[in-house]
Design a protein around this motif. Structure first.
Motif, PDB file in Angstrom:
ATOM      1  N   SER A  81     -37.725  -8.117 -12.726  1.00 61.97           N
ATOM      2  CA  SER A  81     -37.589  -9.541 -12.427  1.00 61.97           C
ATOM      3  C   SER A  81     -37.197 -10.332 -13.667  1.00 61.97           C
ATOM      4  CB  SER A  81     -38.904 -10.079 -11.855  1.00 61.97           C
ATOM      5  OG  SER A  81     -38.815 -11.472 -11.624  1.00 61.97           O
ATOM      6  N   ILE A  82     -37.830 -10.024 -14.791  1.00 65.58           N
ATOM      7  CA  ILE A  82     -37.493 -10.707 -16.042  1.00 65.58           C
ATOM      8  C   ILE A  82     -36.038 -10.427 -16.420  1.00 65.58           C
ATOM      9  CG2 ILE A  82     -37.954 -10.713 -18.531  1.00 65.58           C
ATOM     10  CD1 ILE A  82     -40.930 -10.152 -17.749  1.00 65.58           C
ATOM     11  N   ASN A  83     -35.645  -9.177 -16.325  1.00 69.22           N
ATOM     12  CA  ASN A  83     -34.286  -8.801 -16.736  1.00 69.22           C
ATOM     13  C   ASN A  83     -33.224  -9.336 -15.791  1.00 69.22           C
ATOM     14  OD1 ASN A  83     -35.371  -7.449 -18.899  1.00 69.22           O
ATOM     15  ND2 ASN A  83     -35.158  -5.401 -18.007  1.00 69.22           N
ATOM     16  N   ALA A  84     -33.600  -9.691 -14.571  1.00 68.99           N
ATOM     17  CA  ALA A  84     -32.632 -10.250 -13.622  1.00 68.99           C
ATOM     18  C   ALA A  84     -32.305 -11.704 -13.929  1.00 68.99           C
ATOM     19  CB  ALA A  84     -33.178 -10.132 -12.198  1.00 68.99           C
ATOM     20  N   GLY A  85     -33.090 -12.349 -14.780  1.00 71.11           N
ATOM     21  CA  GLY A  85     -32.857 -13.747 -15.095  1.00 71.11           C
ATOM     22  C   GLY A  85     -31.658 -13.958 -16.000  1.00 71.11           C
ATOM     23  N   GLU A  86     -31.198 -15.210 -16.069  1.00 69.95           N
ATOM     24  CA  GLU A  86     -30.022 -15.546 -16.867  1.00 69.95           C
ATOM     25  C   GLU A  86     -30.337 -15.718 -18.352  1.00 69.95           C
ATOM     26  OE1 GLU A  86     -28.613 -19.107 -15.002  1.00 69.95           O
ATOM     27  OE2 GLU A  86     -27.365 -18.007 -13.576  1.00 69.95           O
ATOM     28  N   LEU A  87     -31.616 -15.930 -18.684  1.00 67.59           N
ATOM     29  CA  LEU A  87     -32.000 -16.208 -20.063  1.00 67.59           C
ATOM     30  C   LEU A  87     -32.681 -15.002 -20.686  1.00 67.59           C
ATOM     31  CD1 LEU A  87     -33.417 -19.816 -19.565  1.00 67.59           C
ATOM     32  CD2 LEU A  87     -31.153 -19.168 -20.409  1.00 67.59           C
ATOM     33  N   GLY A  88     -32.615 -14.906 -22.005  1.00 66.61           N
ATOM     34  CA  GLY A  88     -33.227 -13.773 -22.697  1.00 66.61           C
ATOM     35  C   GLY A  88     -33.423 -14.055 -24.175  1.00 66.61           C
ATOM     36  N   LEU A  89     -34.278 -15.030 -24.481  1.00 67.81           N
ATOM     37  CA  LEU A  89     -34.527 -15.350 -25.885  1.00 67.81           C
ATOM     38  C   LEU A  89     -35.672 -14.505 -26.430  1.00 67.81           C
ATOM     39  CD1 LEU A  89     -33.897 -16.996 -28.414  1.00 67.81           C
ATOM     40  CD2 LEU A  89     -35.425 -18.777 -27.544  1.00 67.81           C
ATOM     41  N   GLY A  90     -36.907 -14.870 -26.126  1.00 67.19           N
ATOM     42  CA  GLY A  90     -38.050 -14.131 -26.628  1.00 67.19           C
ATOM     43  C   GLY A  90     -38.922 -13.603 -25.511  1.00 67.19           C
ATOM     44  N   SER A  91     -39.914 -12.835 -25.893  1.00 63.52           N
ATOM     45  CA  SER A  91     -40.890 -12.281 -24.959  1.00 63.52           C
ATOM     46  C   SER A  91     -42.082 -11.826 -25.783  1.00 63.52           C
ATOM     47  CB  SER A  91     -40.295 -11.096 -24.179  1.00 63.52           C
ATOM     48  OG  SER A  91     -39.750 -10.122 -25.061  1.00 63.52           O
ATOM     49  N   SER A  92     -43.209 -11.645 -25.119  1.00 62.48           N
ATOM     50  CA  SER A  92     -44.383 -11.130 -25.832  1.00 62.48           C
ATOM     51  C   SER A  92     -45.135 -10.162 -24.938  1.00 62.48           C
ATOM     52  CB  SER A  92     -45.296 -12.267 -26.286  1.00 62.48           C
ATOM     53  OG  SER A  92     -45.766 -13.035 -25.195  1.00 62.48           O
ATOM     54  N   ILE A  93     -45.779  -9.176 -25.587  1.00 62.50           N
ATOM     55  CA  ILE A  93     -46.559  -8.151 -24.906  1.00 62.50           C
ATOM     56  C   ILE A  93     -47.934  -8.123 -25.553  1.00 62.50           C
ATOM     57  CG2 ILE A  93     -46.739  -5.686 -24.377  1.00 62.50           C
ATOM     58  CD1 ILE A  93     -43.636  -5.632 -24.646  1.00 62.50           C
ATOM     59  N   TRP A  94     -48.950  -8.017 -24.702  1.00 68.18           N
ATOM     60  CA  TRP A  94     -50.327  -8.120 -25.176  1.00 68.18           C
ATOM     61  C   TRP A  94     -51.075  -6.863 -24.777  1.00 68.18           C
ATOM     62  CZ3 TRP A  94     -51.214 -12.612 -27.957  1.00 68.18           C
ATOM     63  CH2 TRP A  94     -50.179 -13.551 -27.887  1.00 68.18           C
ATOM     64  N   THR A  95     -51.401  -6.026 -25.779  1.00 68.84           N
ATOM     65  CA  THR A  95     -52.011  -4.731 -25.529  1.00 68.84           C
ATOM     66  C   THR A  95     -52.620  -4.197 -26.817  1.00 68.84           C
ATOM     67  OG1 THR A  95     -51.580  -2.440 -24.824  1.00 68.84           O
ATOM     68  CG2 THR A  95     -49.794  -3.573 -25.948  1.00 68.84           C
ATOM     69  N   ARG A  96     -53.549  -3.266 -26.682  1.00 69.84           N
ATOM     70  CA  ARG A  96     -54.089  -2.563 -27.842  1.00 69.84           C
ATOM     71  C   ARG A  96     -53.281  -1.307 -28.166  1.00 69.84           C
ATOM     72  NH1 ARG A  96     -58.942  -4.425 -25.223  1.00 69.84           N
ATOM     73  NH2 ARG A  96     -60.447  -5.374 -26.663  1.00 69.84           N
ATOM     74  N   ASP A  97     -52.380  -0.914 -27.273  1.00 71.31           N
ATOM     75  CA  ASP A  97     -51.643   0.352 -27.380  1.00 71.31           C
ATOM     76  C   ASP A  97     -50.283   0.089 -28.033  1.00 71.31           C
ATOM     77  OD1 ASP A  97     -50.130   2.671 -26.957  1.00 71.31           O
ATOM     78  OD2 ASP A  97     -51.146   3.126 -25.063  1.00 71.31           O
ATOM     79  N   THR A  98     -50.163   0.409 -29.302  1.00 72.80           N
ATOM     80  CA  THR A  98     -48.922   0.126 -30.034  1.00 72.80           C
ATOM     81  C   THR A  98     -47.728   0.845 -29.436  1.00 72.80           C
ATOM     82  OG1 THR A  98     -50.198  -0.153 -32.066  1.00 72.80           O
ATOM     83  CG2 THR A  98     -47.833   0.207 -32.299  1.00 72.80           C
ATOM     84  N   ASP A  99     -47.873   2.118 -29.121  1.00 74.88           N
ATOM     85  CA  ASP A  99     -46.747   2.882 -28.593  1.00 74.88           C
ATOM     86  C   ASP A  99     -46.275   2.309 -27.261  1.00 74.88           C
ATOM     87  OD1 ASP A  99     -46.825   4.565 -30.767  1.00 74.88           O
ATOM     88  OD2 ASP A  99     -48.040   6.102 -29.766  1.00 74.88           O
ATOM     89  N   ARG A 100     -47.221   1.926 -26.411  1.00 77.97           N
ATOM     90  CA  ARG A 100     -46.826   1.367 -25.117  1.00 77.97           C
ATOM     91  C   ARG A 100     -46.159   0.008 -25.305  1.00 77.97           C
ATOM     92  NH1 ARG A 100     -50.443  -0.365 -19.865  1.00 77.97           N
ATOM     93  NH2 ARG A 100     -48.764  -0.122 -18.328  1.00 77.97           N
ATOM     94  N   ALA A 101     -46.657  -0.777 -26.238  1.00 82.49           N
ATOM     95  CA  ALA A 101     -46.046  -2.079 -26.502  1.00 82.49           C
ATOM     96  C   ALA A 101     -44.573  -1.921 -26.892  1.00 82.49           C
ATOM     97  CB  ALA A 101     -46.807  -2.796 -27.609  1.00 82.49           C
ATOM     98  N   VAL A 102     -44.300  -0.996 -27.778  1.00 81.38           N
ATOM     99  CA  VAL A 102     -42.918  -0.783 -28.220  1.00 81.38           C
ATOM    100  C   VAL A 102     -42.070  -0.258 -27.077  1.00 81.38           C
ATOM    101  CG1 VAL A 102     -41.460   0.550 -29.781  1.00 81.38           C
ATOM    102  CG2 VAL A 102     -43.592  -0.463 -30.630  1.00 81.38           C
ATOM    103  N   ALA A 103     -42.630   0.628 -26.257  1.00 81.25           N
ATOM    104  CA  ALA A 103     -41.881   1.175 -25.126  1.00 81.25           C
ATOM    105  C   ALA A 103     -41.521   0.081 -24.124  1.00 81.25           C
ATOM    106  CB  ALA A 103     -42.686   2.274 -24.442  1.00 81.25           C
TER     107      ALA A 103
END
Length: 483
Positions: free
Chosen positions: A404-426
């Protein structure tokens, strides 16, 4: 009501003031009866004068050693910090932003100037290649006159993201401040310009006529603009007449994705700060929050409690932590969006408290708004609101959220909130945005120096900040010597 007399602000061309017969009022968005300043309104004449002055200055500025340019920029950074106490109150009155916010903005702007001064020499160093048959040299040359068109929401930072890389690369600039918040920026640019040869930094005030004159002027080599897509399209059409380059930063609809293992004690205050700083009026603000069903009720409750701490009022009132909307157009747009969101059936909560009760006649005041139980495809979720309305969306399928996010017309920033570094990067690598922050809603100091700030799709063209941002302000010249 303040008793301060309105400031008279002229254009600044060739290190001297240039007046115009016409002037525009700048009023305090939190005290509409108060006039902060009378600002000269320019047009094609003033633009032509400024551009020709900048073009003449370019002839010698481009030959100034990069070490000298860097030293002057470092002086400019020191000057910004020294002048901050004199302008932060004026900025609060013209923009509605908190004094502390303005102070922090000028500090960040000074760092931007220093970063570009530091990066300049290494970036501009020529490259050479050699084999038995020939020698190749690749040089980076300045473009010429840069038109820098700056918005009202963070004018000092956004101006310095254009002015300082342009100058270190050997260009000269004509800056057009936003009509609703031009004063603090103009005062600082006048002081800054005095450090440089006349014509290196110029300022022309006005509206769309000035923007169009800059974009179409034959001696302007490139237009750098931060703002909205509608204006960017008009600039792009105008710039096309001369086949001149453009660099745009056009905002975004930045999602904050909370994963199941997120540390909510850390996440919620940072998400709220990232959503409601400047009353939500900045490009990479958190515009929407996605929370898993297992945490949804707790996330909404925690955000509600955090947002309810805001104290709403004029930024110069003691105790205020949440100021007004900057201008009538944005205020009306937000009021319409709020009304449509209420009508959609979502849960809408106006939070925070008044320091002293305000009405629409006093200023463009809104309390911060939390919206829950909202459809993922609702208007508020799918647009950049650029104000203090925050939707929290429930999800069960992370892949569907990413789609849904990727279907939008805009794409400036985003944030991910997790304790799992590898999953955050993925997860970050799956998002179609220019930047992703993990466990925060903005850049660290290291990020400010090294992240090429900007977005993809309709969030912009090109990048600002970091050595990559310097590329926006040079042309390449190659020499191939055959043996």
């Amino acid at each position: 009501m303040t008793t301060d007399s309105p400031l008279r602000i002229d254009h600044w061309i060739g290190n001297a003031p240039v007046a115009s017969a016409a002037r525009d009022e700048v009023r305090d968005p939190g005290r509409l009866a108060d006039m902060v300043g009378l600002v000269a309104r320019g047009g094609a004449y003033e633009v032509d004068l400024a551009v020709r002055t900048a073009a003449e200055a370019f002839r010698t500025w481009r030959e100034t050693p990069v070490e000298t340019r860097a030293a002057l920029l470092r002086q400019a950074a020191d000057l910004l910090e020294a002048e901050a106490p004199a302008v932060v109150g004026i900025m609060a009155r013209e923009s509605g932003m908190l004094v502390a916010t303005n102070t922090a903005e000028i500090g960040m702007a000074a760092n931007i100037v220093r970063d570009n001064a530091e990066a300049g020499a290494a970036f501009l160093a020529p490259e050479a290649y050699e084999d038995a048959e020939s020698w190749v040299g690749v040089e980076k040359r300045p473009i010429g006159v840069i038109a820098a068109i700056v918005p009202w929401n963070a004018p000092i930072i956004l101006a310095m993201r254009k002015v300082s890389p342009a100058l270190i690369c050997g260009n000269t600039v004509v800056v057009k401040p936003a009509p609703t918040a031009p004063i603090g920026l103009s005062l600082l640019l006048e002081k800054m310009a005095a450090l440089f040869p006349p014509g290196v930094i110029n300022v022309v005030h006005g509206g769309a006529e000035v923007g169009r004159a800059l974009a179409t002027h034959p001696l302007v080599g490139k237009v750098s603009f931060t703002g909205g897509g509608t204006v960017a399209r008009a600039i792009m059409k105008d710039a096309a007449e001369g086949l001149k380059g453009v660099q745009f930063e056009l905002g975004g609809n930045d999602p904050a994705i909370i994963l199941e293992d997120a540390d909510l004690d850390l996440a919620i205050p940072r998400i709220v700060g990232g959503a409601f700083r400047r009353s939500g009026q900045f490009c990479f603000a958190v515009k929407r929050v996605y929370a898993p069903s297992s945490l949804y009720d707790e996330v909404v409750a925690r955000i509600r409690a955090e947002v309810d701490k805001f104290r709403v009022g004029h930024p110069l009132e003691p105790g205020v932590t949440f100021g007004p909307i900057n201008n009538a157009g944005q205020y009306r747009a937000l009021q319409g969006l709020l009304a449509r969101t209420r009508a959609s059936g979502a849960t809408v909560e106006e939070l925070g408290s008044w320091v002293s009760e305000k009405s629409e006649a006093d200023g463009y005041y809104m309390r911060p708004v939390l919206v829950s139980d909202i459809d993922p495809e609702a208007e508020l979720v799918q647009v950049e609101q650029f104000g203090p309305l925050l939707p929290v969306v429930r999800y069960d399928d992370l892949d569907a959220v990413i789609d849904s996010i990727n279907a939008g017309e805009l794409g400036l920033g985003s944030s991910i909130w997790t304790r799992d570094t590898d999953r955050a990067v993925a997860v970050a690598r799956e998002l179609e945005t220019g930047m992703t922050f993990v466990n925060n809603a903005g850049t660290s100091r290291l990020g400010q120096k090294n992240i090429p700030f900007g977005g993809v799709k309709q969030s912009g063209i090109g990048r600002e900040s970091s050595p990559i941002g310097l590329r926006e302000y040079i042309d390449y010249h190659a020499i191939n010597y055959h043996r």
